[in-house]
Motif scaffolding. Structure first.
Motif, PDB file in Angstrom:
ATOM      1  N   GLN A  74      98.849  40.020  33.778  1.00  5.65           N
ATOM      2  CA  GLN A  74      97.790  41.070  34.019  1.00  5.65           C
ATOM      3  C   GLN A  74      96.472  40.436  33.666  1.00  5.65           C
ATOM      4  OE1 GLN A  74      99.446  44.056  31.486  1.00  5.65           O
ATOM      5  NE2 GLN A  74     100.297  45.034  33.246  1.00  5.65           N
ATOM      6  N   LYS A  75      96.376  39.576  32.623  1.00  2.60           N
ATOM      7  CA  LYS A  75      95.338  38.961  32.244  1.00  2.60           C
ATOM      8  C   LYS A  75      94.703  38.010  33.242  1.00  2.60           C
ATOM      9  CE  LYS A  75      96.331  39.341  27.151  1.00  2.60           C
ATOM     10  NZ  LYS A  75      96.580  38.692  25.834  1.00  2.60           N
ATOM     11  N   ALA A  76      95.837  37.193  33.514  1.00  2.76           N
ATOM     12  CA  ALA A  76      95.033  35.956  34.522  1.00  2.76           C
ATOM     13  C   ALA A  76      94.690  36.722  35.935  1.00  2.76           C
ATOM     14  CB  ALA A  76      96.481  34.939  34.803  1.00  2.76           C
ATOM     15  N   THR A  77      95.361  37.724  36.265  1.00  2.00           N
ATOM     16  CA  THR A  77      94.983  38.146  37.580  1.00  2.00           C
ATOM     17  C   THR A  77      93.770  39.095  37.572  1.00  2.00           C
ATOM     18  OG1 THR A  77      97.126  38.512  38.133  1.00  2.00           O
ATOM     19  CG2 THR A  77      95.656  40.039  39.568  1.00  2.00           C
ATOM     20  N   ILE A  78      93.413  40.007  36.359  1.00  2.00           N
ATOM     21  CA  ILE A  78      92.317  40.834  36.450  1.00  2.00           C
ATOM     22  C   ILE A  78      91.059  40.255  35.686  1.00  2.00           C
ATOM     23  CG2 ILE A  78      91.585  42.828  35.416  1.00  2.00           C
ATOM     24  CD1 ILE A  78      94.505  44.022  35.678  1.00  2.00           C
ATOM     25  N   LEU A  79      91.429  39.655  34.416  1.00  2.00           N
ATOM     26  CA  LEU A  79      90.071  39.144  33.751  1.00  2.00           C
ATOM     27  C   LEU A  79      89.034  38.119  34.441  1.00  2.00           C
ATOM     28  CD1 LEU A  79      91.468  38.886  30.065  1.00  2.00           C
ATOM     29  CD2 LEU A  79      90.437  40.694  31.081  1.00  2.00           C
ATOM     30  N   PRO A  80      89.682  37.107  35.357  1.00  2.00           N
ATOM     31  CA  PRO A  80      88.765  36.350  35.913  1.00  2.00           C
ATOM     32  C   PRO A  80      88.043  37.166  37.221  1.00  2.00           C
ATOM     33  CG  PRO A  80      90.857  35.139  35.584  1.00  2.00           C
ATOM     34  CD  PRO A  80      91.048  36.748  35.125  1.00  2.00           C
ATOM     35  N   LYS A  81      88.729  38.314  37.416  1.00  2.00           N
ATOM     36  CA  LYS A  81      87.770  38.938  38.872  1.00  2.00           C
ATOM     37  C   LYS A  81      86.809  39.817  38.140  1.00  2.00           C
ATOM     38  CE  LYS A  81      91.456  40.497  40.846  1.00  2.00           C
ATOM     39  NZ  LYS A  81      92.344  41.374  41.764  1.00  2.00           N
ATOM     40  N   ILE A  82      86.972  40.370  37.016  1.00  2.00           N
ATOM     41  CA  ILE A  82      86.018  41.138  36.271  1.00  2.00           C
ATOM     42  C   ILE A  82      84.837  40.063  35.900  1.00  2.00           C
ATOM     43  CG2 ILE A  82      85.442  42.325  34.272  1.00  2.00           C
ATOM     44  CD1 ILE A  82      88.121  43.670  34.143  1.00  2.00           C
ATOM     45  N   THR A  83      85.099  38.813  35.567  1.00  2.00           N
ATOM     46  CA  THR A  83      84.108  37.836  34.941  1.00  2.00           C
ATOM     47  C   THR A  83      83.154  37.659  36.217  1.00  2.00           C
ATOM     48  OG1 THR A  83      85.614  37.062  33.250  1.00  2.00           O
ATOM     49  CG2 THR A  83      83.769  35.647  34.035  1.00  2.00           C
TER      50      THR A  83
END
Length: 382
Positions: free
Chosen positions: A106-115
């Protein structure tokens, strides 16, 4: 406590202030609100390029590894310009929950896209009748093979209609107000069975009502341990409150500046009304109240990342109480000093007052948090 900013923090705040002063004008903000979209894509992309959207995310997920104090700097600056973009909903609440409790996938998928400014999130927790009770959850999540079926209603979901993905709290076990039994789920905005009703709030922000009717999610939608989400919800709420306290301080500073400028230019009996001593005293009281609120906002930010539940919640509640009281004092004084002009749509001061009023109500008003602090003190004395 050291209230001074380090050089990097001061540089960031100065850079953001210059951008907002030059590019995020009162007129442009008004057009964003009138559009009903909840954000200006160009402004959001600029925030991404400045690194603001990943400020508090781990470096391994394209973040900068910041903390709640860094969030405070951003939110205080946003408060001065009354930024309406969904930073609180997407970065502080949604992104914060994924950062603190999400799986590695979940972190690898979502956090970079938010950033990168490509992904919007919202946290759907409050329910009709719950008011500020974080453990009151009636939305159900029933096991369905490997996944879950969600049914229920959520209210006052910040930027719910602007989100690509929502984090929804639901009860997998226990009774309505039990602290155990609450779980968190990732729900795509376009999923079957989810209805989102979007509307504008008093201060120009966007919020939504959610209806979940047999919404089916997979096992990979679960965030954290099933039935053990309340501590995560409490910490996310405390981080959001600390961020709102900082935003309120920024709005109070802007309101003081706008009021002082008005006193210098508005004339009565042939002289600027700022020459009248009684108005000078009122202005001094407003500045003192803002400094008091700022001190408490710093306290909240310094404690918001703590895993010590009691200490963190006490500091945050103390800050929310003081900031709410000071914001009311500053807001009402500013309106009085502006006279009838202070409540017109044309005046920036009126919009600042509206936002301060709404901040006081979000996640518990001053009276509610004063009660929490009082209860903690009485329990400690018993």
């Amino acid at each position: 406590m050291n209230f001074n900013l380090i050089e990097e923090q001061q540089m960031l705040q100065d850079s953001l202030r210059r951008f907002l002063t030059n590019e995020y004008t009162f007129e442009k903000r008004g057009r964003t609100i009138e559009s009903g979209k909840g954000l200006d894509p160009a402004a959001w992309q600029a925030f991404a390029e400045m690194g603001l959207l990943g400020f508090t995310f781990p470096e391994e997920h394209d973040g900068l590894g910041g903390d709640a104090v860094d969030t405070m700097l951003v939110m205080e600056t946003f408060g001065r310009a009354l930024v309406v973009e969904p930073y609180l909903a997407t970065v502080v609440l949604g992104g914060g929950l994924i950062r603190d409790a999400g799986t590695e996938a979940q972190k690898a998928t979502i956090l970079p896209k938010i950033t990168a400014g490509e992904h919007f999130m919202a946290f759907a927790h409050s329910e009709p009748g719950a008011r500020y009770n974080l453990s009151l959850v009636t939305t159900s999540a029933d096991k369905d093979g490997e996944g879950f079926v969600l049914n229920g209603k959520k209210t006052a979901v910040l930027n719910g209609a602007q989100a690509n993905q929502l984090i929804v709290s639901a009860r997998t076990d226990g009774k309505t107000s039990d602290e155990r039994g609450i779980s968190l789920f990732l729900v795509d905005a376009e999923i079957a069975g989810l209805k989102i009703d979007d509307f504008a709030t008093h201060d120009g922000q966007r919020t939504a009502e959610l209806t979940l009717d047999n919404v089916r999610v997979g096992a990979d939608a679960l965030i954290g341990e099933a039935g053990a989400a309340l501590p995560l919800i409490e910490k996310a709420t405390d981080l959001a409150i600390a961020a709102l306290c900082a935003e309120a301080v920024g709005a109070m500073e802007a309101l003081n500046a706008a009021t002082l400028e008005y006193l210098k230019t508005r004339k009565q009996f042939g002289v600027p009304i700022g020459k009248f001593q009684v108005l000078q005293h009122r202005m001094a009281d407003m500045f003192m109240a803002t400094e008091e609120a700022k001190s408490m906002a710093i306290l909240a930010a310094s404690e918001a990342d703590s895993d010590d539940r009691e200490s963190r919640r006490r500091a945050v509640s103390m800050a929310k109480t003081m900031v709410g009281q000071c914001a009311r004092k500053v807001g009402q004084s500013a309106v009085q000093l502006h006279g009838g002009m202070g409540v017109t749509e044309e005046m920036f001061a009126a919009h600042l007052f509206k936002r301060l009023t709404m901040i006081n109500l979000q996640f518990g008003d001053a009276s509610y948090h004063l009660g929490l602090v009082s209860d903690q003190l009485l329990e400690g004395a018993a």
